[in-house]
Design a protein around this motif. Structure first.
Motif, mmCIF file in Angstrom:
data_model
loop_
_atom_site.group_PDB
_atom_site.id
_atom_site.type_symbol
_atom_site.label_atom_id
_atom_site.label_comp_id
_atom_site.label_asym_id
_atom_site.label_seq_id
_atom_site.Cartn_x
_atom_site.Cartn_y
_atom_site.Cartn_z
ATOM 1 N N ARG A 12 5.951 18.009 -2.460
ATOM 2 C CA ARG A 12 5.479 19.402 -2.321
ATOM 3 C C ARG A 12 4.493 19.525 -1.160
ATOM 4 O O ARG A 12 4.541 20.481 -0.385
ATOM 5 N N GLN A 13 3.627 18.546 -1.045
ATOM 6 C CA GLN A 13 2.635 18.564 0.035
ATOM 7 C C GLN A 13 3.319 18.490 1.399
ATOM 8 O O GLN A 13 2.979 19.250 2.317
ATOM 9 N N ILE A 14 4.293 17.611 1.541
ATOM 10 C CA ILE A 14 5.000 17.457 2.820
ATOM 11 C C ILE A 14 5.726 18.740 3.196
ATOM 12 O O ILE A 14 5.678 19.197 4.348
ATOM 13 N N LEU A 15 6.400 19.338 2.229
ATOM 14 C CA LEU A 15 7.163 20.547 2.508
ATOM 15 C C LEU A 15 6.240 21.723 2.844
ATOM 16 O O LEU A 15 6.620 22.602 3.616
ATOM 17 N N ARG A 16 5.043 21.734 2.267
ATOM 18 C CA ARG A 16 4.081 22.790 2.607
ATOM 19 C C ARG A 16 3.572 22.608 4.037
ATOM 20 O O ARG A 16 3.411 23.560 4.783
ATOM 21 N N GLU A 17 3.320 21.367 4.400
ATOM 22 C CA GLU A 17 2.734 21.080 5.716
ATOM 23 C C GLU A 17 3.756 21.153 6.841
ATOM 24 O O GLU A 17 3.422 21.470 7.975
ATOM 25 N N GLU A 18 5.020 20.839 6.532
ATOM 26 C CA GLU A 18 6.056 20.827 7.556
ATOM 27 C C GLU A 18 7.232 21.673 7.103
ATOM 28 O O GLU A 18 8.284 21.170 6.721
ATOM 29 N N PRO A 19 7.084 22.992 7.143
ATOM 30 C CA PRO A 19 8.184 23.863 6.707
ATOM 31 C C PRO A 19 9.418 23.654 7.573
ATOM 32 O O PRO A 19 9.302 23.473 8.780
ATOM 33 N N LEU A 37 6.747 13.684 -6.710
ATOM 34 C CA LEU A 37 6.943 15.127 -6.598
ATOM 35 C C LEU A 37 5.732 15.838 -5.973
ATOM 36 O O LEU A 37 5.915 16.706 -5.108
ATOM 37 N N PRO A 38 4.499 15.507 -6.373
ATOM 38 C CA PRO A 38 3.351 16.151 -5.711
ATOM 39 C C PRO A 38 3.321 15.878 -4.205
ATOM 40 O O PRO A 38 2.993 16.769 -3.414
ATOM 41 N N PHE A 39 3.656 14.655 -3.820
ATOM 42 C CA PHE A 39 3.656 14.309 -2.393
ATOM 43 C C PHE A 39 4.761 15.076 -1.660
ATOM 44 O O PHE A 39 4.569 15.548 -0.538
ATOM 45 N N ALA A 47 1.481 7.767 5.304
ATOM 46 C CA ALA A 47 0.503 7.922 4.219
ATOM 47 C C ALA A 47 0.469 6.709 3.298
ATOM 48 O O ALA A 47 -0.418 6.609 2.436
ATOM 49 N N LYS A 48 1.435 5.804 3.464
ATOM 50 C CA LYS A 48 1.570 4.632 2.603
ATOM 51 C C LYS A 48 1.633 5.043 1.135
ATOM 52 O O LYS A 48 0.945 4.491 0.271
#
Length: 237
Positions: free
Chosen positions: A227-234, A223-225, A217-218
């Motif tokens: 959260r996004q990663i953890l949501r997409e890749e549980p 913290l927002p990023f 994603a460069k």
């Protein structure tokens, strides 16, 4: 407990599990004992114990890396609670300068393995070679049935790896990320401890995912990023 066929006398070095890659925290003295043992200036037998996820396997692999750098023969094997290899694995291991067995508690109660390990132990020690063992508990608490083997496991130096404080875990995360070539802030580290997994082994796997996601994603690991990663890749439970 099932038993697998004899394993070949070689193992796969984990490239990122050297002493340099290990966050020392309060374990500086333990690392010193292990390094001296490998060079022949310390104890010939060391027993490491502590809860899962504190780096016992990493330290045993690091011992083998150091042995290799000194042109010493070494062997590492992680024992499983559900499947022991054929005890013939031990044949010839007494010739190795450094032998490391992870999770040695799993041979307890298997009379064939206990006897085979007792015989290996004696041959290996008679040649003044170094044996490093790990377990989740101290040697006197392992349910070994063979009295002479139980006695021998208590020989040498027993070292407990203490649990890490939250601050130490965050520092370890920052250290590991730096080793991998990216940055993670103390706030991000605390977020991961609170919302992910406190086990360091699981966190190291997560860091690899975070590094790849950040590169793809460069983007920095805000913290927002995160959260996004953890949501997409549980993560797997």
């Amino acid at each position: 407990m099932t038993r697998t066929k004899q394993q070949p006398l070689h193992f796969e070095f984990r490239a990122n599990q050297t002493f340099d890659d290990f966050f020392p925290g309060s374990n500086v003295e333990i690392i010193d004992h292990l390094q001296k043992s490998i060079t022949g200036n310390g104890e010939s037998q060391i027993f490491l114990w502590g809860q899962a996820g504190l780096g016992k396997s990493h330290l045993l692999q690091a011992c083998c890396h150091q042995a290799q750098s000194l042109q010493l023969s070494s062997f590492y094997f992680a024992l499983s609670p559900s499947e022991l290899p054929d005890p013939a694995l031990l044949k010839g291991l007494d010739k190795f300068d450094i032998v490391c067995f992870d999770n040695i508690e799993h041979i307890a109660g298997d009379s064939v393995w206990e006897t085979a390990f007792f015989n290996f132990f004696n041959l290996h020690r008679d040649q003044d070679h170094t044996l490093i063992l790990s377990a989740a508990c101290p040697p006197n608490e392992i349910a070994i049935r063979l009295p002479d083997l139980k006695t021998r496991l208590n020989w040498g130096l027993t070292l407990k790896i203490p649990p890490l404080s939250d601050d130490d875990r965050i520092t370890a995360l920052i250290f590991k990320a730096d080793q991998m070539g990216f940055e993670i802030s103390p706030k991000a580290g605390r977020f991961l401890l609170t919302h992910y997994d406190r086990n360091l082994s699981s966190l190291w796997v997560l860091l690899t995912r975070l590094d790849k996601a950040s590169l793809a994603a460069k983007r920095k690991l805000t913290l927002p990023f995160l959260r996004q990663i953890l949501r997409e890749e549980p993560h797997d439970d």
